[in-house]
Scaffold this motif. Structure first.
Motif, short mmCIF file in Angstrom:
data_model
loop_
_atom_site.label_atom_id
_atom_site.label_comp_id
_atom_site.label_asym_id
_atom_site.label_seq_id
_atom_site.Cartn_x
_atom_site.Cartn_y
_atom_site.Cartn_z
N PHE A 18 -8.47 4.12 3.84
CA PHE A 18 -7.55 3.32 3.00
C PHE A 18 -8.21 2.95 1.67
CE2 PHE A 18 -6.53 -1.08 1.71
CZ PHE A 18 -5.22 -0.89 1.29
N LEU A 19 -9.45 2.48 1.73
CA LEU A 19 -10.15 2.09 0.51
C LEU A 19 -10.40 3.28 -0.40
CD1 LEU A 19 -12.70 -0.46 2.02
CD2 LEU A 19 -10.61 -0.98 0.74
N ALA A 20 -10.71 4.44 0.18
CA ALA A 20 -10.96 5.63 -0.63
C ALA A 20 -9.69 6.10 -1.33
CB ALA A 20 -11.53 6.75 0.26
N VAL A 21 -8.58 6.12 -0.59
CA VAL A 21 -7.31 6.54 -1.19
C VAL A 21 -6.87 5.53 -2.25
CG1 VAL A 21 -4.88 7.03 -0.72
CG2 VAL A 21 -6.63 7.84 0.85
N ALA A 22 -7.10 4.24 -1.99
CA ALA A 22 -6.77 3.22 -2.98
C ALA A 22 -7.56 3.44 -4.27
CB ALA A 22 -7.04 1.83 -2.42
N PRO A 42 1.76 7.36 -1.35
CA PRO A 42 2.44 7.40 -0.04
C PRO A 42 1.50 7.32 1.16
CG PRO A 42 3.29 9.11 -1.51
CD PRO A 42 2.05 8.57 -2.14
N LEU A 43 0.20 7.51 0.95
CA LEU A 43 -0.74 7.48 2.07
C LEU A 43 -1.28 6.08 2.37
CD1 LEU A 43 -2.88 10.63 1.15
CD2 LEU A 43 -0.96 10.50 2.77
N LEU A 44 -1.14 5.17 1.42
CA LEU A 44 -1.85 3.89 1.50
C LEU A 44 -1.37 3.01 2.64
CD1 LEU A 44 -2.09 3.27 -2.32
CD2 LEU A 44 -4.02 3.50 -0.76
N MET A 45 -0.09 2.70 2.67
CA MET A 45 0.40 1.77 3.70
C MET A 45 0.35 2.36 5.11
SD MET A 45 0.76 -1.08 2.34
CE MET A 45 -0.54 -0.66 1.17
N PRO A 46 0.60 3.68 5.32
CA PRO A 46 0.39 4.21 6.67
C PRO A 46 -1.05 4.06 7.15
CG PRO A 46 1.76 5.71 5.41
CD PRO A 46 1.28 4.66 4.45
N LEU A 47 -2.03 4.24 6.25
CA LEU A 47 -3.43 4.05 6.66
C LEU A 47 -3.71 2.59 7.03
CD1 LEU A 47 -5.27 6.30 4.05
CD2 LEU A 47 -5.20 6.64 6.53
N LEU A 48 -3.19 1.66 6.23
CA LEU A 48 -3.42 0.24 6.53
C LEU A 48 -2.68 -0.16 7.80
CD1 LEU A 48 -4.85 -2.27 5.54
CD2 LEU A 48 -2.85 -2.82 4.14
N LEU A 65 4.17 -3.47 7.09
CA LEU A 65 3.41 -2.50 6.30
C LEU A 65 4.18 -1.18 6.18
CD1 LEU A 65 -0.14 -3.20 7.73
CD2 LEU A 65 0.70 -3.80 5.45
N LEU A 66 4.85 -0.77 7.23
CA LEU A 66 5.63 0.47 7.16
C LEU A 66 6.86 0.31 6.28
CD1 LEU A 66 5.32 1.80 10.83
CD2 LEU A 66 4.09 2.56 8.77
N CYS A 67 7.44 -0.88 6.26
CA CYS A 67 8.53 -1.14 5.31
C CYS A 67 8.00 -1.05 3.88
CB CYS A 67 9.13 -2.53 5.56
SG CYS A 67 10.17 -2.64 7.03
N GLY A 68 6.79 -1.55 3.67
CA GLY A 68 6.15 -1.42 2.36
C GLY A 68 5.93 0.04 1.99
N TRP A 69 5.55 0.87 2.98
CA TRP A 69 5.39 2.30 2.73
C TRP A 69 6.71 2.94 2.28
CZ3 TRP A 69 7.71 6.03 6.09
CH2 TRP A 69 7.47 7.36 5.72
N ALA A 70 7.81 2.60 2.98
CA ALA A 70 9.10 3.15 2.59
C ALA A 70 9.47 2.70 1.18
CB ALA A 70 10.18 2.70 3.58
N GLY A 71 9.19 1.43 0.85
CA GLY A 71 9.45 0.95 -0.49
C GLY A 71 8.61 1.68 -1.53
#
Length: 271
Positions: A18-22, A42-48, A65-71
């Motif tokens: 997560f930190l690397a992708v961020a 799109p990878l960030l919230m699924p990893l968190l 968090l998954l709702c945040g990913w969809a957003g």
């Protein structure tokens, strides 16, 4: 809140990912590399979310968090319909957070302060907002102010996360309303958003120090019970024979407490 079974060995790799992708996403925004942002975001919230699930986090947290990913995904296209759908996904995530925060009593003064800031900020933006977005944005802002206030129920990390979420969305709103923006505006939006989600997750899961404190509290209670039982036993033995000089060893339940306390610092870190 009863913790669920997780996969502790996966927590650290998922957190590092997560930190690397961020870092890739934020660097791409600073460098103007749109492709890096489109791939990383799109990878960030699924990893968190996976990290939270591996820690045995509550389902409401994972759902938020998954709702945040969809957003996040819906906000990538530059269209009003996608923006409204994305805002709806974030609103659903905020509802999950509100349910997660529970009904603990908080200081009304903090809630009133957030409400005052919200009213002042909406008044500042109002004339610049497109007419069709004014009502949806007002409703969303009320929900966001509510989670910002209620996040304090989970401690200082979650409280800071709620405040950063409010700041991140405020930066987005200034762009929509055509108000002055910061240099590297998208970078600051994403930085505050990622920090907000991370801190809300950490607050919901509880930090290592908090867990260690809970274990130490339980051990002190066990120590008191064992000491009381030992004194009671010693009193009964004195009526028959003089107690020997040796001291009885702690019972197995107390030893387990001490072992948990010693190992709490070396367990997987809170994301």
């Amino acid at each position: 809140m009863t913790p669920r079974a997780g996969a502790p060995r996966l927590v650290r790799p998922l957190l590092v990912a997560f930190l690397a992708v961020a870092a890739v996403d934020l660097a791409g925004l600073l460098a103007g590399a749109q492709t890096a942002h489109l791939v990383a975001k799109p990878l960030l919230m699924p990893l968190l979310a996976a990290c939270a699930a591996a820690r045995g986090g509550p389902r409401l947290l994972v759902a938020a968090l998954l709702c945040g990913w969809a957003g996040d995904v819906l906000l990538l296209p530059d269209s009003e319909a996608a923006f409204l759908a994305g805002m709806g996904c974030f609103a659903a995530g905020h509802v999950c957070y509100l349910l997660l925060f529970g009904r603990a009593r908080l200081r009304p003064a903090a809630g009133l302060a957030y409400a005052a800031v919200l009213v002042a900020f909406l008044a500042y933006l109002w004339t610049g907002l497109p007419g069709e977005l004014r009502i949806p944005l007002t409703g969303y802002s009320l929900l966001l102010a509510a989670i910002t206030w209620r996040a304090g129920a989970l401690g200082r990390y979650a409280a800071l996360g709620g405040a950063l979420f409010l700041l991140s969305d405020a930066l987005i709103a200034t762009g929509i309303a055509g108000r002055p923006q910061l240099p590297a505006h998208d970078f600051w939006i994403m930085l505050t958003y990622l920090a907000a989600q991370y801190l809300l997750t950490r607050g919901a899961l509880g930090g290592t120090a908090d867990a260690s404190r809970w274990v130490r509290t339980g051990c002190r209670a066990a120590t008191r019970r064992w000491t009381s039982a030992r004194r009671s036993r010693s009193s009964s033995l004195r009526s028959h024979a003089r107690e020997g000089p040796g001291t009885a060893a702690p019972g197995p339940s107390l030893m387990r407490c001490y072992q948990r306390t010693a190992s709490s610092a070396s367990t997987t870190p809170a994301p």
